[in-house]
Design a protein around this motif. Structure first.
Motif, PDB file in Angstrom:
ATOM      1  N   VAL A   1       3.258   1.067   4.446  1.00 60.02           N
ATOM      2  CA  VAL A   1       3.363  -0.386   4.428  1.00 60.02           C
ATOM      3  C   VAL A   1       3.096  -0.918   5.827  1.00 60.02           C
ATOM      4  O   VAL A   1       3.712  -0.484   6.803  1.00 60.02           O
ATOM      5  N   ASN A   2       2.181  -1.861   5.920  1.00 63.90           N
ATOM      6  CA  ASN A   2       1.813  -2.452   7.201  1.00 63.90           C
ATOM      7  C   ASN A   2       2.995  -3.193   7.813  1.00 63.90           C
ATOM      8  O   ASN A   2       3.776  -3.846   7.106  1.00 63.90           O
TER       9      ASN A   2
ATOM     10  N   ASN B   1      -2.211  -2.499   3.882  1.00 62.71           N
ATOM     11  CA  ASN B   1      -1.495  -1.244   3.665  1.00 62.71           C
ATOM     12  C   ASN B   1      -2.531  -0.133   3.548  1.00 62.71           C
ATOM     13  O   ASN B   1      -3.662  -0.370   3.129  1.00 62.71           O
TER      14      ASN B   1
END
Length: 139
Positions: free
Chosen positions: A67-68, A62
């Motif tokens: 947020v990845n 992240n």
């Protein structure tokens, strides 16, 4: 008109619409997924998509409050996250592409293989996007 002129003209036609596909697959299926995507690219280009590109997620961290994607789609460490980008002139070009491939059943075995290679029980997220702003890096 020569082929060179046609080629340079085609290169100047903007791709104002993309279709993206986001999915996950076990790392052990990497080579098979590469082959499926190579064959898929051939199919899409045969039916006159402007381009077909495939990417694999590199970093899973992240950044700040972002947020990845690996977390958004619940990818484990044993999975890769793949992104396909299909490019078209515009939404009408997508319709032309769909019409062109409508009777071509050669993609069916490839689709079945793809569905067996992605993570069991997972979904393929997709969407079509129209370009809103043309950004140029030319001064």
């Amino acid at each position: 008109m020569s082929n060179t002129s046609n080629s340079s003209f085609k290169d100047k036609i903007p791709n104002n619409h993309i279709e993206i596909f986001l999915y996950r697959a076990p790392k052990k299926n990497h080579d098979a997924m590469m082959e499926v995507n190579r064959k898929s690219r051939d199919f899409f280009m045969k039916h006159k998509a402007s381009n077909f590109e495939v990417f694999s997620l590199e970093d899973r961290a992240n950044i700040m409050e972002f947020v990845n994607l690996s977390k958004t789609i619940s990818a484990s460490e044993e999975e890769e996250v793949w992104l396909e980008i299909q490019s078209y002139r515009d939404a009408e070009h997508v319709k032309e592409f769909s019409k062109s491939m409508a009777g071509d059943t050669s993609m069916e075995p490839l689709y079945k293989e793809f569905m067996q290679l992605i993570t069991p029980g997972s979904v393929v997220s997709f969407g079509g996007f129209n370009k809103l702003v043309q950004v140029s890096f030319n001064s």
